[in-house]
Design a protein around this motif. Structure first.
Motif: not given
Length: 383
Positions: A38-49
């Motif tokens: 909901l906060l806009g993060y790609d939770v399945f992208n390890p370079s971001e999350f």
């Protein structure tokens, strides 16, 4: 759908499923990841999350924090997750160790419902003992949502959040202490209230005598304040404002209520309205934008109260908080009186004759100018 509606919808969904979740892994997948999505993060992208982010602590290697939000490969926010059934009171020490060894500026401890946000206000690069923001997602308050939205990926500004973190931290601590004192006043708290009027010795027996009285008085005051706000809402119900005029934040609500209280000796609450603009909150007389009583700037770094002089020239008064508006009560009343004092109608005309000068208000003015002299003489209004 806006962020406010989105987070309330998520909170409602999580409240319905939280009792079905029993493990930490289920908490992560069903409660925590949806929040950060909901906060806009790609939770399945390890370079971001990044899950299981390595945060070596001293000689201990391979220590891992549950998640890290990354920017340019470096952690900005560390997230430590616990099972929804766990209370968070005893788990901040682990996050504290991780925080010291990374470049992260924020740390979040959560069980999917309860969230605690930390930074390093007290000592650089060392996580504070107390969170600067804390909330239960299923009991979210409207005033907390704008602060949560600052952590949205598209809004995340580390320096801006740090600027407000200190205020949020002490605001949270003060509210916690106030709540504790309302439920169980301490001896020092009772003494503080006794000081102005009780001249005798403040012995323990005296303090115990006044504790229940003070507790009752505080609760009555709170109830009366709530009732006043309800009355204010009912007074305003007959004229529901458009969407851009609705009170959106607690500060705005307090501002309008305070100004109405200040003006209550001279103007009925129903005649005081407000209009919300992009940069300020305007307080109006009878919903007329040309009859503005004051303007309140709450959305900039420097809050301010703007008052018009007799020529409608704006006079700026810096304020640090909504309560400071009370310092300009007399000026606010003077501003309002310009609209409430009896004034001659703008279209009043005067007829000069050998008998005297007469005031000719509508609807007679046009008719009398065209009528015969004897009619003008017969309908004298004022000499």
């Amino acid at each position: 759908m806006g962020f406010t509606e989105d987070i309330k919808k998520l909170a409602e969904r999580l409240a319905g499923i939280k009792n079905q979740i029993t493990t930490e892994e289920a908490t992560k997948m069903s409660l925590i990841l949806p929040f950060f999505q909901l906060l806009g993060y790609d939770v399945f992208n390890p370079s971001e999350f990044c899950p299981e982010f390595t945060a070596d602590v001293g000689i201990k290697k391979g220590e891992k924090v549950d998640y890290a939000i990354l920017r340019g490969g470096q952690p900005v926010i560390l997230i430590e997750a616990k099972a929804v059934s766990k209370k968070l009171d005893r788990h901040s020490s682990q996050l504290f160790r991780y925080f010291v060894t990374t470049q992260a500026k924020f740390a979040i401890l959560t069980n999917g419902i309860h969230y605690k946000f930390y930074t390093d206000l007290d000592e650089p690069n060392k996580m504070d003992k107390d969170p600067f923001m804390e909330f239960h997602l299923t009991e979210i308050r409207d005033g907390q949502i704008p602060q949560i939205e600052k952590f949205h990926k598209k809004h995340l500004d580390v320096e801006e959040i740090l600027d407000t973190a200190s205020v949020l931290k002490y605001n949270t601590l003060f509210k916690k202490i106030i709540g504790q004192q309302i439920d169980n006043p301490s001896s020092d708290f009772v003494k503080l209230f006794l000081q102005p009027f009780y001249k005798g010795a403040k012995t323990q027996s005296v303090i115990e005598k006044f504790k229940p009285i003070l507790k009752s008085a505080i609760k009555e005051y709170i109830n009366e304040t709530i009732n006043d706000k309800i009355k204010f809402a009912l007074d305003s119900a007959s004229a529901v404002p458009a969407d851009d005029e609705r009170i959106a934040t607690e500060e705005e609500w307090e501002s309008v209520t305070l100004v109405k209280d200040i003006l209550s000796p001279v103007i009925a609450p129903k005649d005081v309205s407000h209009k919300q603009t992009g940069s300020y909150l305007a307080i109006l007389y009878k919903n007329n934008v040309r009859r503005w009583i004051c303007r309140i700037y709450l959305y900039s770094v420097q809050k301010a109260l703007i008052l018009p002089d007799e020529n409608k020239k704006e006079i700026k008064h810096p304020i640090s908080c909504v309560a400071d508006i009370q310092n300009y009560a007399s000026e606010i009343i003077s501003s309002a009186r310009r609209y409430t004092e009896t004034q001659k109608p703008k279209n009043t005309e005067y007829l000069h004759t050998k008998w005297g000068t007469y005031e000719m208000p509508d609807p007679y003015s046009v008719q009398l100018k065209r009528g015969p002299r004897k009619e003008l003489k017969e309908i004298k209004v004022q000499k």
